[in-house]
Write a protein that holds these residues in place. Structure first.
Motif, PDB file in Angstrom:
ATOM      1  N   LEU A  93       0.864  -1.176   0.000  1.00  0.00           N
ATOM      2  CA  LEU A  93       0.000   0.000   0.000  1.00  0.00           C
ATOM      3  C   LEU A  93       0.900   1.224   0.000  1.00  0.00           C
ATOM      4  CD1 LEU A  93      -3.051  -0.469   2.409  1.00  0.00           C
ATOM      5  CD2 LEU A  93      -3.010  -0.401  -0.077  1.00  0.00           C
ATOM      6  N   LEU A  94       0.635   2.146  -0.911  1.00  0.00           N
ATOM      7  CA  LEU A  94       1.449   3.351  -1.026  1.00  0.00           C
ATOM      8  C   LEU A  94       0.679   4.547  -0.484  1.00  0.00           C
ATOM      9  CD1 LEU A  94       2.752   2.882  -4.690  1.00  0.00           C
ATOM     10  CD2 LEU A  94       3.828   2.111  -2.574  1.00  0.00           C
ATOM     11  N   GLU A  95       1.350   5.353   0.315  1.00  0.00           N
ATOM     12  CA  GLU A  95       0.738   6.565   0.851  1.00  0.00           C
ATOM     13  C   GLU A  95       1.410   7.782   0.236  1.00  0.00           C
ATOM     14  OE1 GLU A  95       1.381   7.083   5.032  1.00  0.00           O
ATOM     15  OE2 GLU A  95       3.412   6.276   4.947  1.00  0.00           O
ATOM     16  N   PRO A  96       0.659   8.877   0.065  1.00  0.00           N
ATOM     17  CA  PRO A  96       1.275  10.089  -0.478  1.00  0.00           C
ATOM     18  C   PRO A  96       2.193  10.736   0.552  1.00  0.00           C
ATOM     19  CG  PRO A  96      -1.000  10.513   0.120  1.00  0.00           C
ATOM     20  CD  PRO A  96      -0.782   9.044   0.314  1.00  0.00           C
ATOM     21  N   VAL A  97       3.311  11.203   0.083  1.00  0.00           N
ATOM     22  CA  VAL A  97       4.276  11.907   0.927  1.00  0.00           C
ATOM     23  C   VAL A  97       4.365  13.345   0.438  1.00  0.00           C
ATOM     24  CG1 VAL A  97       6.693  12.044   1.653  1.00  0.00           C
ATOM     25  CG2 VAL A  97       5.570   9.822   1.418  1.00  0.00           C
ATOM     26  N   ALA A  98       4.302  14.284   1.372  1.00  0.00           N
ATOM     27  CA  ALA A  98       4.369  15.699   1.031  1.00  0.00           C
ATOM     28  C   ALA A  98       5.737  16.266   1.389  1.00  0.00           C
ATOM     29  CB  ALA A  98       3.280  16.480   1.764  1.00  0.00           C
ATOM     30  N   GLU A  99       6.199  17.164   0.561  1.00  0.00           N
ATOM     31  CA  GLU A  99       7.377  17.939   0.923  1.00  0.00           C
ATOM     32  C   GLU A  99       6.890  19.178   1.656  1.00  0.00           C
ATOM     33  OE1 GLU A  99      11.073  20.314  -1.146  1.00  0.00           O
ATOM     34  OE2 GLU A  99      10.391  18.442  -2.058  1.00  0.00           O
ATOM     35  N   VAL A 100       7.339  19.336   2.876  1.00  0.00           N
ATOM     36  CA  VAL A 100       6.838  20.383   3.762  1.00  0.00           C
ATOM     37  C   VAL A 100       7.956  21.377   4.052  1.00  0.00           C
ATOM     38  CG1 VAL A 100       5.915  20.859   6.068  1.00  0.00           C
ATOM     39  CG2 VAL A 100       5.151  18.846   4.816  1.00  0.00           C
ATOM     40  N   GLY A 101       7.620  22.656   3.985  1.00  0.00           N
ATOM     41  CA  GLY A 101       8.541  23.708   4.393  1.00  0.00           C
ATOM     42  C   GLY A 101       7.940  24.468   5.558  1.00  0.00           C
ATOM     43  N   VAL A 102       8.599  24.470   6.696  1.00  0.00           N
ATOM     44  CA  VAL A 102       8.102  25.129   7.899  1.00  0.00           C
ATOM     45  C   VAL A 102       9.003  26.309   8.221  1.00  0.00           C
ATOM     46  CG1 VAL A 102       7.373  24.837  10.294  1.00  0.00           C
ATOM     47  CG2 VAL A 102       7.342  22.871   8.746  1.00  0.00           C
ATOM     48  N   LEU A 103       8.432  27.513   8.194  1.00  0.00           N
ATOM     49  CA  LEU A 103       9.169  28.717   8.567  1.00  0.00           C
ATOM     50  C   LEU A 103       8.845  29.026  10.022  1.00  0.00           C
ATOM     51  CD1 LEU A 103      11.035  30.967   7.534  1.00  0.00           C
ATOM     52  CD2 LEU A 103       8.992  32.291   6.969  1.00  0.00           C
ATOM     53  N   VAL A 104       9.853  28.959  10.870  1.00  0.00           N
ATOM     54  CA  VAL A 104       9.604  28.985  12.307  1.00  0.00           C
ATOM     55  C   VAL A 104      10.655  29.859  13.000  1.00  0.00           C
ATOM     56  CG1 VAL A 104      10.960  26.864  12.586  1.00  0.00           C
ATOM     57  CG2 VAL A 104       9.307  27.487  14.333  1.00  0.00           C
ATOM     58  N   PRO A 105      10.259  30.611  14.031  1.00  0.00           N
ATOM     59  CA  PRO A 105      11.264  31.347  14.809  1.00  0.00           C
ATOM     60  C   PRO A 105      12.288  30.389  15.412  1.00  0.00           C
ATOM     61  CG  PRO A 105       9.063  32.155  15.319  1.00  0.00           C
ATOM     62  CD  PRO A 105       8.886  30.931  14.473  1.00  0.00           C
ATOM     63  N   ASP A 106      13.509  30.853  15.547  1.00  0.00           N
ATOM     64  CA  ASP A 106      14.592  29.990  16.014  1.00  0.00           C
ATOM     65  C   ASP A 106      14.283  29.336  17.358  1.00  0.00           C
ATOM     66  OD1 ASP A 106      15.951  30.642  13.749  1.00  0.00           O
ATOM     67  OD2 ASP A 106      17.276  32.114  14.683  1.00  0.00           O
ATOM     68  N   ASP A 107      13.510  30.016  18.200  1.00  0.00           N
ATOM     69  CA  ASP A 107      13.202  29.472  19.529  1.00  0.00           C
ATOM     70  C   ASP A 107      12.434  28.162  19.467  1.00  0.00           C
ATOM     71  OD1 ASP A 107      14.422  31.667  20.576  1.00  0.00           O
ATOM     72  OD2 ASP A 107      12.580  32.735  21.098  1.00  0.00           O
ATOM     73  N   TYR A 108      11.733  27.934  18.355  1.00  0.00           N
ATOM     74  CA  TYR A 108      10.872  26.750  18.267  1.00  0.00           C
ATOM     75  C   TYR A 108      11.408  25.687  17.311  1.00  0.00           C
ATOM     76  CZ  TYR A 108       7.520  29.904  20.483  1.00  0.00           C
ATOM     77  OH  TYR A 108       6.905  30.778  21.341  1.00  0.00           O
ATOM     78  N   VAL A 109      12.615  25.876  16.784  1.00  0.00           N
ATOM     79  CA  VAL A 109      13.150  24.929  15.799  1.00  0.00           C
ATOM     80  C   VAL A 109      13.232  23.520  16.371  1.00  0.00           C
ATOM     81  CG1 VAL A 109      15.215  24.272  14.507  1.00  0.00           C
ATOM     82  CG2 VAL A 109      14.398  26.626  14.440  1.00  0.00           C
ATOM     83  N   GLY A 110      13.765  23.379  17.574  1.00  0.00           N
ATOM     84  CA  GLY A 110      13.906  22.050  18.175  1.00  0.00           C
ATOM     85  C   GLY A 110      12.570  21.361  18.359  1.00  0.00           C
ATOM     86  N   SER A 111      11.579  22.085  18.862  1.00  0.00           N
ATOM     87  CA  SER A 111      10.252  21.504  19.091  1.00  0.00           C
ATOM     88  C   SER A 111       9.602  21.079  17.785  1.00  0.00           C
ATOM     89  CB  SER A 111       9.353  22.525  19.805  1.00  0.00           C
ATOM     90  OG  SER A 111       9.892  22.881  21.055  1.00  0.00           O
ATOM     91  N   VAL A 112       9.737  21.908  16.758  1.00  0.00           N
ATOM     92  CA  VAL A 112       9.115  21.589  15.468  1.00  0.00           C
ATOM     93  C   VAL A 112       9.792  20.379  14.830  1.00  0.00           C
ATOM     94  CG1 VAL A 112       8.760  22.432  13.112  1.00  0.00           C
ATOM     95  CG2 VAL A 112       8.259  23.925  15.059  1.00  0.00           C
ATOM     96  N   MET A 113      11.108  20.314  14.875  1.00  0.00           N
ATOM     97  CA  MET A 113      11.804  19.168  14.284  1.00  0.00           C
ATOM     98  C   MET A 113      11.471  17.880  15.022  1.00  0.00           C
ATOM     99  SD  MET A 113      15.513  20.837  13.296  1.00  0.00           S
ATOM    100  CE  MET A 113      16.131  19.355  12.528  1.00  0.00           C
ATOM    101  N   SER A 114      11.376  17.946  16.336  1.00  0.00           N
ATOM    102  CA  SER A 114      10.988  16.768  17.110  1.00  0.00           C
ATOM    103  C   SER A 114       9.582  16.322  16.755  1.00  0.00           C
ATOM    104  CB  SER A 114      11.089  17.095  18.610  1.00  0.00           C
ATOM    105  OG  SER A 114      10.630  16.019  19.387  1.00  0.00           O
ATOM    106  N   ASP A 115       8.683  17.288  16.586  1.00  0.00           N
ATOM    107  CA  ASP A 115       7.306  16.962  16.226  1.00  0.00           C
ATOM    108  C   ASP A 115       7.236  16.330  14.838  1.00  0.00           C
ATOM    109  OD1 ASP A 115       4.290  17.326  16.663  1.00  0.00           O
ATOM    110  OD2 ASP A 115       4.619  18.423  14.786  1.00  0.00           O
ATOM    111  N   LEU A 116       8.021  16.855  13.884  1.00  0.00           N
ATOM    112  CA  LEU A 116       8.036  16.274  12.542  1.00  0.00           C
ATOM    113  C   LEU A 116       8.531  14.829  12.578  1.00  0.00           C
ATOM    114  CD1 LEU A 116       9.453  19.286  10.488  1.00  0.00           C
ATOM    115  CD2 LEU A 116       7.139  18.343  10.339  1.00  0.00           C
ATOM    116  N   SER A 117       9.524  14.557  13.391  1.00  0.00           N
ATOM    117  CA  SER A 117      10.027  13.181  13.511  1.00  0.00           C
ATOM    118  C   SER A 117       8.958  12.253  14.068  1.00  0.00           C
ATOM    119  CB  SER A 117      11.266  13.155  14.412  1.00  0.00           C
ATOM    120  OG  SER A 117      12.318  13.898  13.845  1.00  0.00           O
ATOM    121  N   SER A 118       8.160  12.756  15.007  1.00  0.00           N
ATOM    122  CA  SER A 118       7.092  11.932  15.584  1.00  0.00           C
ATOM    123  C   SER A 118       5.997  11.634  14.572  1.00  0.00           C
ATOM    124  CB  SER A 118       6.494  12.628  16.808  1.00  0.00           C
ATOM    125  OG  SER A 118       5.693  13.735  16.429  1.00  0.00           O
ATOM    126  N   ARG A 119       5.966  12.391  13.480  1.00  0.00           N
ATOM    127  CA  ARG A 119       4.982  12.182  12.411  1.00  0.00           C
ATOM    128  C   ARG A 119       5.558  11.352  11.262  1.00  0.00           C
ATOM    129  NH1 ARG A 119       0.779  16.127  12.927  1.00  0.00           N
ATOM    130  NH2 ARG A 119       1.228  17.576  14.621  1.00  0.00           N
TER     131      ARG A 119
END
Length: 733
Positions: A638-664
């Motif tokens: 079964l194949l699922e669609p994969v999206a290329e995502v670009g997230v523009l984020v303040p530097d203070d939240y980079v770690g949290s956003v990257m961790s969240d992306l990994s959890s997804r």
């Protein structure tokens, strides 16, 4: 600006007067987070200008802003509102925008229609990240701005501290360009120890303006107040002189020369209009029964004296319908007609009403105009070029529409009976059709799958949805051919709630929200073979077709490839296309869980035919059976669609956003610095995992991050997730 000895002639309530010249118009948009007090400020300005009565109501008893029924029920602004007032013979078009992030499309429409922005900041809440982002957008295009501090009645309110916060948030390049023009004066402290703000002191005029009686009264400051005034005044004068066109003025001032207040005011107004100096003011609503709210006269003076006329608004790009650039003089009342629909709404009695900003020429009622709409086909809109006769012109005020005779370049006006015009469309002369460059709108990234609640709703659904997306260009309508779902793409949950309520209350369509489906695909993981045998005899002509195929996987993006390797005429030439048609039809239906089959090569190797009973239909069926048999003995991904995502984020939240992306199940591809203090994170994330990312990212970054997404490819799902999908589809793993 508190320094002019002049008599004000506020516009009388109920009067709608067309502006005759762009120089007598000011267009200002109010910007600020939800709850900052924008709508209350608009009503206070309207009261001071004499446009509403002392209860803050217009003639029909409604308010000048937030008059939509949905806004009343939700207790917040959800759409752009225009409130025109008059001050000193100047028509001020005040554009009140929603502060909630889901309605940023309405904010962008307001920015497009305005020539200057008034940033409303709450003294109790401070400056949020989304307001900073809008400031930077205005800065990028050079839009003049001023700041007004509200909620001074709050026990925690500290105007001086808020001025410092604003200078830090908005004056990164030059903090001395963000300075107060007035300082609040507090009265005696009450039993709770809080001293209310009762007036203002003008730093340039050194006059006191007392609002404690409900009307502005001028007086001289006391000796004990002068030291604090002098310190703030000196800094303000230096900030103004730094922006002066007279380069000798600073040396003369530092050398001890006294600068005339009139000269300072003129330099201040020029710096504000150029967008190089950003004054900070204070305002508070009028007490019950009062005629003027604190700071409202000062704000109206700033708008009329310091904000630019429409002449100073750069002309957006204009082309002919076939794409040739057309150079037009900015705000020429005698030039070719060019106007833009900045908002579309529906009235149960009048029908569709278009709020229009005229950029060139003069718009008059009952004339035929050309309506051009292009560039939103990806959001469910059709390109269109039509001629339409417009109805009456009016200026909105609350729920009322007050007729006007014309609208000159630089003005805003409501146009009735434009049946095809949508938000973002261009109106031009019938014999000289033109097209304006559209303003940038955010992409809606939250899917809302809906279906009609009943058969009666189904009949009205398509028309209701068409009207909905015509009004709101930040909404995208998708008829998904893979999942057979109707999907409204929205900016967030509040945006979706308003869309559903408008469908129900305005268009009489009840819908049910259903789980959003992702477009899955299937493919063969290994090479497999299949034999399709379709042999039937039931009297008369029978059905006879046998074919043998081989299926092998191909790289992603290859689609379906059909190869004929039959030798010796085992399958007659006329039936080979029939086999291909049959296998392709079966591939579209799926072979494991009902999702389309992709990225395989299907090779026809052999078969048998009958001289009488073989037919096109028989070989189509045999081809489909062969593909199903091949799948039954093979491992299917079964194949699922994969999206290329670009997230523009303040530097203070980079770690949290990257961790969240990994959890997804996301794969971070890289990061790059974008400007000062922001990072762009690029990642690939399965679309299954980002259905609600628009909401989750806003929560994770406190509204300061944004993202975009684009389809990259389909790739195999993890086995445990694929198994669950198959079970849901009623298939065995």
């Amino acid at each position: 600006m508190g320094d002019k000895a002049q008599t004000h002639h506020p516009g009388a309530a109920g009067r709608a007067k067309a502006a005759d010249h762009p120089a007598s118009i000011r267009n200002v948009v109010l910007v600020g987070h939800s709850g900052s007090g924008k709508t209350t400020l608009v009503e206070a300005l309207a009261l001071t200008a004499g446009a509403v009565n002392r209860a803050g109501r217009v003639e029909d008893g409604g308010t000048v802003s937030d008059h939509d029924d949905i806004e009343h029920r939700q207790q917040r602004s959800v759409q752009l509102s225009l409130v025109p007032v008059e001050w000193d013979g100047i028509k001020i078009n005040i554009l009140d925008t929603p502060g909630y992030a889901d309605f940023v499309g309405e904010l962008r429409a307001g920015l497009r229609a305005a020539d200057a922005a008034l940033f409303v900041v709450s003294a109790s809440d401070g400056v949020d990240g989304s307001t900073r982002m809008v400031w930077e957008e205005c800065q990028a295009v050079g839009m003049p701005r001023a700041i007004v501090v509200t909620h001074l009645e709050s026990a925690r309110a500290d105007f001086e501290e808020m001025t410092r916060v604003c200078a830090q948030a908005f004056g990164a390049d030059d903090p001395d360009a963000v300075l107060p023009l007035y300082l609040p004066l507090r009265g005696p402290a009450g039993p709770d120890g809080h001293a209310p703000v009762t007036g203002l002191v003008g730093l340039l005029s050194q006059k006191l303006f007392d609002y404690s009686t409900g009307e502005r009264k001028e007086s001289e400051p006391g000796e004990d107040q002068l030291p604090g005034i002098d310190r703030a005044r000196d800094r303000l004068i230096e900030g103004i002189i730094a922006e002066s066109e007279d380069e000798t003025l600073m040396d003369r001032y530092l050398g001890g020369e006294r600068v005339d207040v009139k000269t300072l005011v003129q330099d201040l107004e020029r710096a504000v209009a150029r967008g190089t100096f950003f004054p900070v003011l204070a305002a508070a609503p009028a007490a019950e029964g009062a005629r003027q709210g604190l700071g409202t006269v000062e704000l109206l003076e700033l708008i009329t004296g310091g904000f630019p006329t429409p002449f100073e608004h750069p002309m957006p790009g204009v082309t002919t319908i076939d794409g040739r650039t057309r150079e037009l003089q900015a705000c020429d009342t005698e030039g070719p007609l060019v106007a833009e629909v900045v908002k579309t709404s529906s009235d149960p009695y009048v029908g569709r009403i278009s709020l229009v900003r005229v950029f060139s020429g003069t718009l008059r009622p009952d004339e035929t105009v050309h309506v051009s709409g292009h560039g939103l086909t990806d959001r469910g809109h059709e390109d269109h070029d039509v001629d339409e006769k417009i109805g009456a012109l009016s200026t909105p005020f609350g729920k009322q529409q007050r007729p006007v005779t014309h609208a000159v370049a630089g003005d805003l006006v409501s146009v009735a009976k434009l049946g095809r015009a949508e938000t973002g469309d261009t109106l031009s002369a019938k014999d000289d059709p033109l097209l304006m460059e559209p303003w940038r709108m955010p992409d809606p990234l939250l899917p809302l799958a809906i279906q009609a609640h009943s058969k009666a709703d189904e009949d009205k659904l398509s028309q209701g949805l068409a009207r909905l997306v015509a009004e709101d260009p930040t909404m995208r309508l998708e008829q998904n051919q893979d999942t057979h779902q109707v999907v409204l793409w929205c900016l967030g949950e509040a945006h979706a709630d308003v869309a559903l309520e408008r469908l129900r209350s305005r268009y009489g369509v009840q819908v049910d929200v259903v789980p959003h489906k992702v477009s899955l695909r299937e493919t063969f993981a290994v090479k497999a073979a299949g034999r399709g045998r379709h042999v039937k005899q039931s009297g008369g002509h029978g059905q006879y077709a046998i074919c043998e195929i081989e299926v092998e996987p191909l790289p992603g993006g290859s689609g379906i490839e059909f190869v004929d390797k039959v030798v010796g005429g085992a399958v007659p030439r006329q039936f080979i296309p029939s086999v291909e048609k049959g296998v392709r039809a079966q591939a579209a239906r799926g072979v494991a869980a009902g999702y389309p089959l992709i990225d395989v090569r299907i090779t026809l190797l052999d078969g048998k035919a009958h001289s009488v009973d073989s037919s096109d239909a028989a070989f189509q069926t045999a081809g489909a059976l062969a593909l199903r048999e091949a799948a039954a003995g093979a491992r299917i991904h079964l194949l699922e669609p994969v999206a290329e995502v670009g997230v523009l984020v303040p530097d203070d939240y980079v770690g949290s956003v990257m961790s969240d992306l990994s959890s997804r199940r996301g794969r971070v591809l890289g990061t790059e610095q974008v400007g000062s203090g922001r990072t762009l994170i690029r990642a690939e994330v399965p679309e299954f995992e980002i259905g609600r990312y628009a909401i989750d990212l806003r929560s994770l970054s406190h509204g300061t991050a944004r993202f975009d997404r684009a389809y990259a490819r389909h790739e195999p799902m993890p086995p445990q997730i694929a198994e669950r999908i198959r079970e849901q589809a009623g298939e065995s793993p």
